[in-house]
Scaffold this motif. Structure first.
Motif, short mmCIF file in Angstrom:
data_model
loop_
_atom_site.label_atom_id
_atom_site.label_comp_id
_atom_site.label_asym_id
_atom_site.label_seq_id
_atom_site.Cartn_x
_atom_site.Cartn_y
_atom_site.Cartn_z
N ASN A 29 37.50 4.33 8.73
CA ASN A 29 38.07 3.13 9.35
C ASN A 29 37.75 1.87 8.55
O ASN A 29 38.55 0.93 8.52
CB ASN A 29 37.58 2.99 10.79
N THR A 30 36.60 1.85 7.90
CA THR A 30 36.24 0.72 7.04
C THR A 30 37.21 0.63 5.86
O THR A 30 37.66 -0.46 5.48
CB THR A 30 34.79 0.86 6.56
N GLN A 31 37.55 1.77 5.27
CA GLN A 31 38.52 1.78 4.18
C GLN A 31 39.91 1.39 4.69
O GLN A 31 40.63 0.67 4.02
CB GLN A 31 38.58 3.17 3.54
N ASN A 37 43.74 -5.34 6.32
CA ASN A 37 43.17 -6.69 6.33
C ASN A 37 42.65 -7.16 7.68
O ASN A 37 42.55 -8.35 7.92
CB ASN A 37 44.19 -7.71 5.80
N SER A 38 42.33 -6.22 8.58
CA SER A 38 41.85 -6.62 9.90
C SER A 38 41.12 -5.44 10.55
O SER A 38 41.68 -4.35 10.64
CB SER A 38 43.02 -7.04 10.78
N PRO A 39 39.90 -5.68 11.06
CA PRO A 39 39.22 -4.60 11.78
C PRO A 39 39.97 -4.20 13.05
O PRO A 39 39.99 -3.03 13.42
CB PRO A 39 37.84 -5.16 12.12
N LEU A 40 40.61 -5.16 13.70
CA LEU A 40 41.35 -4.84 14.93
C LEU A 40 42.58 -3.99 14.64
O LEU A 40 42.89 -3.05 15.38
CB LEU A 40 41.74 -6.11 15.68
N PRO A 97 30.27 -2.11 6.85
CA PRO A 97 30.23 -2.46 5.42
C PRO A 97 29.15 -3.49 5.08
O PRO A 97 28.63 -3.52 3.98
CB PRO A 97 31.62 -3.04 5.14
N LYS A 98 28.81 -4.34 6.05
CA LYS A 98 27.81 -5.37 5.81
C LYS A 98 26.39 -4.78 5.84
O LYS A 98 25.50 -5.26 5.13
CB LYS A 98 27.95 -6.48 6.84
N LEU A 99 26.18 -3.77 6.68
CA LEU A 99 24.85 -3.17 6.84
C LEU A 99 24.64 -1.96 5.94
O LEU A 99 23.50 -1.64 5.60
CB LEU A 99 24.65 -2.72 8.29
#
Length: 153
Positions: A29-31, A37-40, A97-99
């Motif tokens: 899902n991160t990919q 261009n949107s997590p939602l 992705p940040k963690l």
């Protein structure tokens, strides 16, 4: 203490598979977010595919289907599962992705352990009451220490 049985030996790898699937799902899902261009939007596509798969499985399931009248009698709080799923999937796409997946997964597991201890302890949501004891508390502390160690890159 839980007895080792053939049923337990069957469900342990299935449950381990949930963790494996969740790690892959988060990475996938991160990919997907990168393309949309949107997590939602990534979460929406993920839920759409999941809904289609579930609809097909339900169609082929032999269990009887509830009527609209039966569905309307479901207590309001049991409808929150969908909202919680949106929260979990959407924010996992944003935060993982940040963690990094290891730290992300550790925090998710720690959060699950802490709230699960309270749910079990108080018997919330129809669960059997299982008091918090030192072993359960120590296990969650060890997991938290493990999460702290994963922050070191």
């Amino acid at each position: 203490m839980m007895k080792i049985s053939s049923q337990l030996l069957f469900i342990l790898p299935l449950t381990l598979g949930i963790g494996i699937a969740m790690a892959f799902q988060t990475a996938i899902n991160t990919q997907l977010r990168e393309y949309l261009n949107s997590p939602l939007q990534a979460a929406l596509l993920s839920f759409l595919i999941g809904t289609i798969v579930l609809a097909l499985l339900v169609c082929f399931q032999s269990a009887s289907k509830p009527s609209l009248s039966e569905i309307s009698q479901i207590p309001w709080f049991l409808w929150l599962g969908g909202f919680l799923g949106v929260y979990a999937i959407s924010l996992s796409i944003y935060t993982a992705p940040k963690l990094g997946l290891l730290t992300f997964s550790g925090l998710v597991i720690f959060g699950q352990l802490v709230i699960s201890m309270f749910i079990d302890h108080f018997g919330w949501l129809g669960t059997e009451k299982t008091p918090i004891n030192w072993q359960r508390l120590l296990g969650s502390i060890v997991i938290f220490i493990g999460v702290l160690l994963t922050l070191q890159r």
